[in-house]
Motif scaffolding. Structure first.
Motif, PDB file in Angstrom:
ATOM      1  N   HIS A  65       0.909  -1.423   0.109  1.00  0.00           N
ATOM      2  CA  HIS A  65      -0.482   0.276  -0.659  1.00  0.00           C
ATOM      3  C   HIS A  65       0.961   1.594   0.304  1.00  0.00           C
ATOM      4  O   HIS A  65       0.244   2.193  -0.834  1.00  0.00           O
ATOM      5  CB  HIS A  65      -0.859   0.220   1.102  1.00  0.00           C
ATOM      6  CG  HIS A  65      -2.021   1.023   1.707  1.00  0.00           C
ATOM      7  ND1 HIS A  65      -1.825   2.104   1.792  1.00  0.00           N
ATOM      8  CD2 HIS A  65      -3.217   0.950   1.032  1.00  0.00           C
ATOM      9  CE1 HIS A  65      -2.247   2.857   1.566  1.00  0.00           C
ATOM     10  NE2 HIS A  65      -3.301   3.016   1.334  1.00  0.00           N
TER      11      HIS A  65
ATOM     12  N   GLU B  92      -4.506  12.223  -6.094  1.00  0.00           N
ATOM     13  CA  GLU B  92      -4.924  13.334  -5.018  1.00  0.00           C
ATOM     14  C   GLU B  92      -5.456  14.428  -5.367  1.00  0.00           C
ATOM     15  O   GLU B  92      -6.948  15.578  -5.111  1.00  0.00           O
ATOM     16  CB  GLU B  92      -4.730  13.477  -3.695  1.00  0.00           C
ATOM     17  CG  GLU B  92      -5.413  14.257  -2.886  1.00  0.00           C
ATOM     18  CD  GLU B  92      -4.659  14.457  -0.961  1.00  0.00           C
ATOM     19  OE1 GLU B  92      -5.160  15.281  -0.215  1.00  0.00           O
ATOM     20  OE2 GLU B  92      -3.560  14.300  -1.368  1.00  0.00           O
TER      21      GLU B  92
ATOM     22  N   PRO C 174      -3.585   4.353  -5.480  1.00  0.00           N
ATOM     23  CA  PRO C 174      -4.689   5.565  -4.649  1.00  0.00           C
ATOM     24  C   PRO C 174      -5.908   5.651  -5.182  1.00  0.00           C
ATOM     25  O   PRO C 174      -5.984   5.159  -6.476  1.00  0.00           O
ATOM     26  CB  PRO C 174      -3.776   7.003  -5.593  1.00  0.00           C
ATOM     27  CG  PRO C 174      -2.303   6.157  -6.019  1.00  0.00           C
ATOM     28  CD  PRO C 174      -2.455   4.802  -6.673  1.00  0.00           C
TER      29      PRO C 174
ATOM     30  N   HIS D 155       0.745   3.595  -3.319  1.00  0.00           N
ATOM     31  CA  HIS D 155       0.630   4.899  -2.846  1.00  0.00           C
ATOM     32  C   HIS D 155       1.172   6.962  -3.426  1.00  0.00           C
ATOM     33  O   HIS D 155       0.696   7.237  -3.596  1.00  0.00           O
ATOM     34  CB  HIS D 155      -0.294   4.689  -1.531  1.00  0.00           C
ATOM     35  CG  HIS D 155      -1.484   4.439  -1.527  1.00  0.00           C
ATOM     36  ND1 HIS D 155      -2.902   3.883  -2.254  1.00  0.00           N
ATOM     37  CD2 HIS D 155      -3.044   5.885  -1.368  1.00  0.00           C
ATOM     38  CE1 HIS D 155      -3.675   4.490  -0.936  1.00  0.00           C
ATOM     39  NE2 HIS D 155      -4.329   5.169  -1.431  1.00  0.00           N
ATOM     40  N   PHE D 156       2.386   6.314  -2.587  1.00  0.00           N
ATOM     41  CA  PHE D 156       3.297   7.217  -2.775  1.00  0.00           C
ATOM     42  C   PHE D 156       4.395   6.864  -3.608  1.00  0.00           C
ATOM     43  O   PHE D 156       5.199   7.873  -3.663  1.00  0.00           O
ATOM     44  CB  PHE D 156       3.966   7.486  -1.662  1.00  0.00           C
ATOM     45  CG  PHE D 156       2.696   7.875   0.138  1.00  0.00           C
ATOM     46  CD1 PHE D 156       2.178   8.749  -0.726  1.00  0.00           C
ATOM     47  CD2 PHE D 156       2.702   6.478   0.447  1.00  0.00           C
ATOM     48  CE1 PHE D 156       0.981   9.049   0.462  1.00  0.00           C
ATOM     49  CE2 PHE D 156       1.532   6.882   1.137  1.00  0.00           C
ATOM     50  CZ  PHE D 156       0.772   8.021   1.401  1.00  0.00           C
ATOM     51  N   SER D 157       4.397   5.962  -4.493  1.00  0.00           N
ATOM     52  CA  SER D 157       5.581   5.469  -5.029  1.00  0.00           C
ATOM     53  C   SER D 157       6.423   5.335  -5.008  1.00  0.00           C
ATOM     54  O   SER D 157       7.173   6.354  -4.768  1.00  0.00           O
ATOM     55  CB  SER D 157       5.290   6.812  -7.167  1.00  0.00           C
ATOM     56  OG  SER D 157       5.733   5.697  -7.674  1.00  0.00           O
TER      57      SER D 157
ATOM     58  N   LYS E 170      -2.321   3.153 -10.329  1.00  0.00           N
ATOM     59  CA  LYS E 170      -0.675   3.961 -10.793  1.00  0.00           C
ATOM     60  C   LYS E 170      -0.309   4.583 -11.514  1.00  0.00           C
ATOM     61  O   LYS E 170      -0.857   4.558 -12.502  1.00  0.00           O
ATOM     62  CB  LYS E 170      -0.008   2.160 -10.347  1.00  0.00           C
ATOM     63  CG  LYS E 170       0.802   2.809  -9.594  1.00  0.00           C
ATOM     64  CD  LYS E 170       1.760   2.675  -9.011  1.00  0.00           C
ATOM     65  CE  LYS E 170       2.665   3.599  -8.609  1.00  0.00           C
ATOM     66  NZ  LYS E 170       2.748   4.786  -9.767  1.00  0.00           N
TER      67      LYS E 170
ATOM     68  N   SER F 143      -6.921  10.620  -2.561  1.00  0.00           N
ATOM     69  CA  SER F 143      -5.373   9.882  -1.876  1.00  0.00           C
ATOM     70  C   SER F 143      -4.236   9.921  -3.218  1.00  0.00           C
ATOM     71  O   SER F 143      -4.142   9.219  -4.074  1.00  0.00           O
ATOM     72  CB  SER F 143      -5.637   8.620  -1.178  1.00  0.00           C
ATOM     73  OG  SER F 143      -5.753   7.137  -1.896  1.00  0.00           O
ATOM     74  N   GLY F 144      -3.100   9.657  -2.466  1.00  0.00           N
ATOM     75  CA  GLY F 144      -2.110   9.380  -3.418  1.00  0.00           C
ATOM     76  C   GLY F 144      -1.239  10.557  -4.026  1.00  0.00           C
ATOM     77  O   GLY F 144      -1.898  11.349  -3.883  1.00  0.00           O
ATOM     78  N   THR F 145      -0.738   9.785  -5.123  1.00  0.00           N
ATOM     79  CA  THR F 145      -0.886  10.384  -6.290  1.00  0.00           C
ATOM     80  C   THR F 145      -1.750  10.890  -7.143  1.00  0.00           C
ATOM     81  O   THR F 145      -1.719  11.040  -8.191  1.00  0.00           O
ATOM     82  CB  THR F 145       0.309   9.800  -7.256  1.00  0.00           C
ATOM     83  OG1 THR F 145       0.279   8.009  -7.277  1.00  0.00           O
ATOM     84  CG2 THR F 145       1.834   9.069  -5.960  1.00  0.00           C
TER      85      THR F 145
END
Length: 487
Positions: free
Chosen positions: A302, A409, A400, A306-308, A427, A405-407
């Motif tokens: 996760h 958002e 995400p 989510h944040f690569s 992704k 959220s994440g990249t």
């Protein structure tokens, strides 16, 4: 149950109701000069192709490669798998003192964060330990000595960016140094700058900041490394009305600096290590003192997607290589190599997913522009994972969510954002060199077709005449909105 390869053959597109990508009235994402694309959108309930454009063309996927890496990791290890960092006593215990070193055997856990270190220190304190009479010795021998893959080697000496952090089998806080800064007591006074959460006496901070007015700070932090000595220089203006904030800089020496971070937590818990920080294998036969168990792999993946996070990707690929080296050899010292890990991913794609046509994978993070995959191959992976009930919930949750959220958002802005908010789980992938690259792949809930798997891979063709990454992203967002409204 895996989908038959024949379901993806181009000859079946018309039979399954393919919308003609050449028809301008149905063109989801018109191609612009200086670009190339590979796009495939497929309904998962019956494998009907909803849209296709050059879907077999292999492209640079950038961080969309992490979809493949995540799928392989979950397949080989399972979502419930945990890494185990082991701590050994290097001498007999006398009262509250271990008469020898504290040894740490790294297991490739990419998620040893401050919270984990706090719990470790608290538990050792609860065990009544107050002193180690020897050194702090870190064993990174499960991994080889390659601390960056080829795509990051050129920047290793000069870059202090968090995404350029070196790899090590025992890595702390993604092998970065968190630096907290807050305004001083009056305008013009030096800002308050420190490592988070505790001081690191052997890592000096040169603080050249000042406190300014307003709410927006402008801070620069640079790491300088000479040998095994690292220092941090922080400069700029810290806003007097701004919140406390943090910057992250890559470690120069993860053994010395990671060890220093661990010592800061032990010191705070009242536990002293009398010797120095060193790197060496754990001697055979030492008693196990403590096991620091990781978060489960589903949680770690996760964070990866989510944040690569490239550090997590490379760490997990090395650990995959250690556990599943080529020819099925048992895990051994030094077997944690990027090459072994990439080999395991290749075998997963060929033997499990059933991809037999050409692809290229050189690393698991997608930073290497030599990676080459087609939209069709990405859809095969997404379809395979959707049929793995043991893996799919964690796999899907790792992506995400559009607008949330994440990249993703800050994607899909505008009046129609409510149409797509939360219904895309995907992704992203971005590179600017040697050409502009923007990719987006994952799943979408469609009001007419149900769950769709999609892959949109956009590449520029030459540095002087190509769309920007921003332009590619804008067009991808518009295309997915059109997909909901018109297809």
């Amino acid at each position: 149950m895996r989908l038959p390869i024949s379901a993806f053959l181009p000859g079946l597109f018309l039979a399954t109701g393919l919308l003609n990508a050449a028809d301008s009235n149905l063109k989801l994402m018109p191609k612009v000069n200086g670009s190339q694309e590979s796009i495939l959108i497929q309904r998962l309930s019956d494998n009907k192709v909803i849209y296709e454009s050059d879907s077999q063309k292999v492209m640079i996927p950038a961080s969309v490669s992490k979809i493949i890496t995540s799928a392989a990791l979950l397949h080989y290890f399972s979502p419930a798998f945990t890494f185990k960092t082991r701590f050994y006593a290097g001498g007999a215990r006398q009262g509250d003192t271990i008469q020898g070193p504290l040894y740490i055997k790294g297991d490739g856990d990419p998620f040893i964060t401050n919270e984990k270190l706090w719990q470790l220190a608290a538990d050792l304190k609860h065990m009544g330990i107050k002193n180690f009479a020897g050194d702090l010795v870190i064993d990174n021998s499960l991994f080889d000595k390659e601390n960056r893959d080829d795509s990051r080697v050129d920047s290793a000496a000069s870059s202090s960016n968090a995404y350029d952090a070196p790899l090590s089998c025992f890595g702390v806080n993604f092998n970065t140094l968190p630096i907290a800064f807050a305004p001083g007591r009056s305008l013009g006074s030096p800002g308050l700058v420190s490592f988070d959460p505790y001081p690191l006496p052997e890592l000096p901070i040169k603080n050249s900041t000042s406190t300014g007015s307003g709410t927006k700070s402008s801070i620069q932090a640079t790491r300088s490394s000479q040998g095994n000595k690292t220092s941090i220089a922080v400069s700029g203006t810290i806003a007097s009305q701004g919140p406390i904030s943090k910057l992250y800089r890559a470690m120069g020496d993860p053994v010395q600096e990671g060890g220093a971070v661990l010592l800061s937590f032990l010191n705070e818990a009242g536990i002293k290590v009398r010797g120095k920080i060193k790197e060496a294998p754990v001697p055979a036969g030492l008693p196990l003192l403590y096991t620091l168990e990781s978060y489960n792999l589903g949680y770690i993946v996760h964070g990866l997607n989510h944040f690569s996070n490239n550090f997590i990707a490379d760490m997990l690929v090395k650990r995959l290589g250690a556990a599943f080296p080529e020819r099925g050899l048992a895990m051994s010292e030094g077997s944690g190599t990027l090459e072994n890990g990439v080999g395991a991913i290749e075998r997963f794609l060929k033997n499990e997913v059933g991809i037999q046509d050409r692809f290229e994978i050189f690393n698991g993070s997608g930073l290497d522009h030599r990676n080459r995959f087609s939209a069709m191959q990405m859809i095969k992976v997404l379809s395979y994972m959707q049929n793995r009930m043991d893996l799919f919930p964690e796999f899907l949750a790792s992506f995400p969510a559009s607008g949330w959220s994440g990249t993703l958002e800050n994607r899909f802005k505008g009046q129609k954002k409510s149409l797509i908010e939360g219904v895309v789980r995907a992704k992203t992938g971005t590179l600017s060199q040697p050409v502009s690259v923007s990719s987006l792949a994952g799943y979408m809930g469609h009001p007419k077709h149900g769950t769709l798997a999609f892959a949109i891979l956009n590449n520029g063709q030459s540095a002087g005449n190509q769309p920007t990454v921003v332009e590619f992203r804008r067009r991808q967002d518009q295309a997915l909105l059109r997909l909901i409204e018109e297809f």
